[in-house]
Design a protein around this motif. Structure first.
Motif, PDB file in Angstrom:
ATOM      1  N   GLY A  69       5.297  13.680   4.501  1.00 55.66           N
ATOM      2  CA  GLY A  69       6.709  13.626   4.837  1.00 55.66           C
ATOM      3  C   GLY A  69       7.214  12.272   5.271  1.00 55.66           C
ATOM      4  N   ASP A  70       6.358  11.436   5.855  1.00 55.17           N
ATOM      5  CA  ASP A  70       6.820  10.144   6.365  1.00 55.17           C
ATOM      6  C   ASP A  70       5.983   8.960   5.869  1.00 55.17           C
ATOM      7  OD1 ASP A  70       4.497  10.353   7.926  1.00 55.17           O
ATOM      8  OD2 ASP A  70       5.600  11.064   9.674  1.00 55.17           O
ATOM      9  N   THR A  71       5.283   9.151   4.774  1.00 58.95           N
ATOM     10  CA  THR A  71       4.454   8.078   4.206  1.00 58.95           C
ATOM     11  C   THR A  71       4.513   8.140   2.682  1.00 58.95           C
ATOM     12  OG1 THR A  71       2.915   8.385   6.065  1.00 58.95           O
ATOM     13  CG2 THR A  71       2.160   7.018   4.238  1.00 58.95           C
ATOM     14  N   ALA A  72       4.671   6.974   2.065  1.00 59.33           N
ATOM     15  CA  ALA A  72       4.634   6.882   0.604  1.00 59.33           C
ATOM     16  C   ALA A  72       4.151   5.487   0.221  1.00 59.33           C
ATOM     17  CB  ALA A  72       6.005   7.158   0.003  1.00 59.33           C
ATOM     18  N   HIS A  73       3.627   5.372  -0.987  1.00 64.89           N
ATOM     19  CA  HIS A  73       3.180   4.089  -1.514  1.00 64.89           C
ATOM     20  C   HIS A  73       4.118   3.670  -2.642  1.00 64.89           C
ATOM     21  CE1 HIS A  73      -1.158   5.242  -0.133  1.00 64.89           C
ATOM     22  NE2 HIS A  73      -0.325   5.068   0.879  1.00 64.89           N
ATOM     23  N   PHE A  74       4.449   2.385  -2.663  1.00 62.09           N
ATOM     24  CA  PHE A  74       5.412   1.853  -3.627  1.00 62.09           C
ATOM     25  C   PHE A  74       4.837   0.612  -4.302  1.00 62.09           C
ATOM     26  CE2 PHE A  74       7.587   3.737  -0.004  1.00 62.09           C
ATOM     27  CZ  PHE A  74       8.484   4.605  -0.601  1.00 62.09           C
ATOM     28  N   TYR A  75       5.369   0.297  -5.476  1.00 60.39           N
ATOM     29  CA  TYR A  75       5.090  -0.981  -6.119  1.00 60.39           C
ATOM     30  C   TYR A  75       6.224  -1.925  -5.762  1.00 60.39           C
ATOM     31  CZ  TYR A  75       1.590   1.366  -9.014  1.00 60.39           C
ATOM     32  OH  TYR A  75       0.492   2.072  -9.445  1.00 60.39           O
ATOM     33  N   ALA A  76       5.881  -3.138  -5.370  1.00 58.52           N
ATOM     34  CA  ALA A  76       6.878  -4.139  -4.981  1.00 58.52           C
ATOM     35  C   ALA A  76       7.550  -4.704  -6.228  1.00 58.52           C
ATOM     36  CB  ALA A  76       6.219  -5.260  -4.194  1.00 58.52           C
ATOM     37  N   GLY A  77       8.846  -4.490  -6.335  1.00 57.65           N
ATOM     38  CA  GLY A  77       9.608  -5.033  -7.457  1.00 57.65           C
ATOM     39  C   GLY A  77       8.972  -4.679  -8.786  1.00 57.65           C
ATOM     40  N   SER A  78       8.760  -5.692  -9.609  1.00 58.82           N
ATOM     41  CA  SER A  78       8.152  -5.465 -10.924  1.00 58.82           C
ATOM     42  C   SER A  78       6.667  -5.815 -10.913  1.00 58.82           C
ATOM     43  CB  SER A  78       8.879  -6.298 -11.972  1.00 58.82           C
ATOM     44  OG  SER A  78       8.811  -7.669 -11.619  1.00 58.82           O
ATOM     45  N   THR A  79       6.074  -5.974  -9.727  1.00 62.93           N
ATOM     46  CA  THR A  79       4.658  -6.332  -9.614  1.00 62.93           C
ATOM     47  C   THR A  79       3.798  -5.093  -9.455  1.00 62.93           C
ATOM     48  OG1 THR A  79       4.561  -6.468  -7.204  1.00 62.93           O
ATOM     49  CG2 THR A  79       5.360  -8.417  -8.373  1.00 62.93           C
ATOM     50  N   ASN A  80       2.501  -5.290  -9.483  1.00 63.96           N
ATOM     51  CA  ASN A  80       1.556  -4.199  -9.216  1.00 63.96           C
ATOM     52  C   ASN A  80       1.103  -4.194  -7.766  1.00 63.96           C
ATOM     53  OD1 ASN A  80       1.561  -3.095 -11.771  1.00 63.96           O
ATOM     54  ND2 ASN A  80      -0.035  -4.480 -12.506  1.00 63.96           N
ATOM     55  N   ARG A  81       1.712  -5.025  -6.934  1.00 62.18           N
ATOM     56  CA  ARG A  81       1.360  -5.091  -5.510  1.00 62.18           C
ATOM     57  C   ARG A  81       1.823  -3.816  -4.822  1.00 62.18           C
ATOM     58  NH1 ARG A  81       1.757  -9.372  -1.304  1.00 62.18           N
ATOM     59  NH2 ARG A  81       0.881  -8.306   0.500  1.00 62.18           N
ATOM     60  N   VAL A  82       0.900  -3.134  -4.143  1.00 62.45           N
ATOM     61  CA  VAL A  82       1.203  -1.851  -3.514  1.00 62.45           C
ATOM     62  C   VAL A  82       1.655  -2.045  -2.073  1.00 62.45           C
ATOM     63  CG1 VAL A  82       0.260   0.386  -2.816  1.00 62.45           C
ATOM     64  CG2 VAL A  82      -0.397  -0.616  -5.012  1.00 62.45           C
ATOM     65  N   ILE A  83       2.730  -1.378  -1.729  1.00 61.99           N
ATOM     66  CA  ILE A  83       3.246  -1.351  -0.359  1.00 61.99           C
ATOM     67  C   ILE A  83       2.975   0.050   0.185  1.00 61.99           C
ATOM     68  CG2 ILE A  83       5.306  -1.460   1.086  1.00 61.99           C
ATOM     69  CD1 ILE A  83       6.512  -3.276  -1.143  1.00 61.99           C
ATOM     70  N   GLU A  84       2.087   0.155   1.159  1.00 63.75           N
ATOM     71  CA  GLU A  84       1.844   1.436   1.816  1.00 63.75           C
ATOM     72  C   GLU A  84       2.875   1.552   2.928  1.00 63.75           C
ATOM     73  OE1 GLU A  84      -2.225   1.919   2.993  1.00 63.75           O
ATOM     74  OE2 GLU A  84      -2.963   1.571   0.946  1.00 63.75           O
ATOM     75  N   GLY A  85       3.878   2.402   2.709  1.00 63.01           N
ATOM     76  CA  GLY A  85       5.006   2.495   3.636  1.00 63.01           C
ATOM     77  C   GLY A  85       4.906   3.652   4.604  1.00 63.01           C
ATOM     78  N   LYS A 108       7.239  18.017   0.804  1.00 68.12           N
ATOM     79  CA  LYS A 108       7.890  18.386  -0.457  1.00 68.12           C
ATOM     80  C   LYS A 108       9.282  17.770  -0.551  1.00 68.12           C
ATOM     81  CE  LYS A 108       9.255  22.315  -3.264  1.00 68.12           C
ATOM     82  NZ  LYS A 108       9.428  23.755  -3.354  1.00 68.12           N
ATOM     83  N   PHE A 109      10.031  17.806   0.546  1.00 70.30           N
ATOM     84  CA  PHE A 109      11.374  17.220   0.564  1.00 70.30           C
ATOM     85  C   PHE A 109      11.310  15.723   0.246  1.00 70.30           C
ATOM     86  CE2 PHE A 109      14.849  15.023   2.675  1.00 70.30           C
ATOM     87  CZ  PHE A 109      15.945  15.728   2.194  1.00 70.30           C
ATOM     88  N   THR A 110      10.389  15.025   0.884  1.00 69.65           N
ATOM     89  CA  THR A 110      10.236  13.589   0.647  1.00 69.65           C
ATOM     90  C   THR A 110       9.834  13.315  -0.794  1.00 69.65           C
ATOM     91  OG1 THR A 110       9.726  13.095   2.957  1.00 69.65           O
ATOM     92  CG2 THR A 110       8.897  11.546   1.311  1.00 69.65           C
ATOM     93  N   GLU A 111       8.851  14.056  -1.273  1.00 66.57           N
ATOM     94  CA  GLU A 111       8.389  13.838  -2.646  1.00 66.57           C
ATOM     95  C   GLU A 111       9.498  14.081  -3.659  1.00 66.57           C
ATOM     96  OE1 GLU A 111       4.497  14.877  -5.253  1.00 66.57           O
ATOM     97  OE2 GLU A 111       5.436  16.594  -4.245  1.00 66.57           O
ATOM     98  N   GLU A 112      10.236  15.176  -3.505  1.00 67.65           N
ATOM     99  CA  GLU A 112      11.312  15.487  -4.452  1.00 67.65           C
ATOM    100  C   GLU A 112      12.417  14.431  -4.408  1.00 67.65           C
ATOM    101  OE1 GLU A 112      12.534  19.509  -3.631  1.00 67.65           O
ATOM    102  OE2 GLU A 112      10.777  20.348  -4.649  1.00 67.65           O
TER     103      GLU A 112
END
Length: 198
Positions: A69-85, A108-112
């Protein structure tokens, strides 16, 4: 007729007994309308379209994985660098390992929300003139997560919604750690409203 009267009496007696034991909860309507604090909140960072999260503390990202619910991983911009948020201002119930009530619903709410977003922007908390991203003791970045169902080319900021605040407004998390933030007041108001409307 006596049989019907006795049956009705037994039903009423049963209902009163359950009610007095606190086993039956009767929902009550709250007076007043719910405010949409999310719709009234705008991103505090200027030039968010031109910024990079890893250098400026605000920037466009893409979803790699929603964790809970309060954690997600993202790619920074157009790079493959992962941001664990790790989301600022919230602490949803656990949905991995130990399962807490409402943890799965919050996850589920966060994921959707993240999967349906065509634009995702991460923003760091601005304190003491800091410009770059902030992280916690485990190395996760502390983020405000803005989403929109419009593509970035069409987004002017008016449809961005603060996911962290949506979690509080919808009762998936209390406001936690938002004190001193630029969004402090709206988080406290949304939390109070969520508690009022249960």
């Amino acid at each position: 007729n006596k049989v019907i009267l006795v049956k009705n009496f037994i039903k009423k007696l049963f209902f009163v007994s359950i009610l007095s034991l606190g086993l039956l909860v009767i929902p009550t309507a709250c007076k007043g309308e719910m405010a949409d604090y999310v719709a009234k909140t705008t991103i505090s960072t200027q030039n968010w379209k031109e910024s990079s999260y890893l250098t400026d503390g605000t920037g466009i990202v893409t979803l790699k994985q929603s964790v809970d619910g309060d954690t997600a991983h993202f790619y920074a911009g157009s790079t493959n660098r992962v941001i664990e948020g790790r989301f600022n201002g919230v602490d949803t119930p656990e949905s991995t390992g130990i399962i807490e009530p409402w943890g799965k619903a919050a996850a589920k709410f966060t994921e959707e929300t993240l999967l349906n977003a065509k634009t995702i922007i991460l923003e760091t908390e601005r304190t003491d003139g800091q410009t770059g991203p902030q992280s916690d003791t485990t190395g996760r970045y502390l983020v405000w997560v803005w989403t929109s169902t419009r593509p970035i080319e069409e987004e002017d900021g008016s449809q961005l919604r603060l996911l962290n605040l949506e979690l509080v407004q919808n009762g998936y998390s209390p406001s936690k750690g938002a004190s001193g933030s630029v969004y402090q007041d709206v988080f406290l108001d949304a939390d109070a409203q969520a508690q009022k409307f249960k």
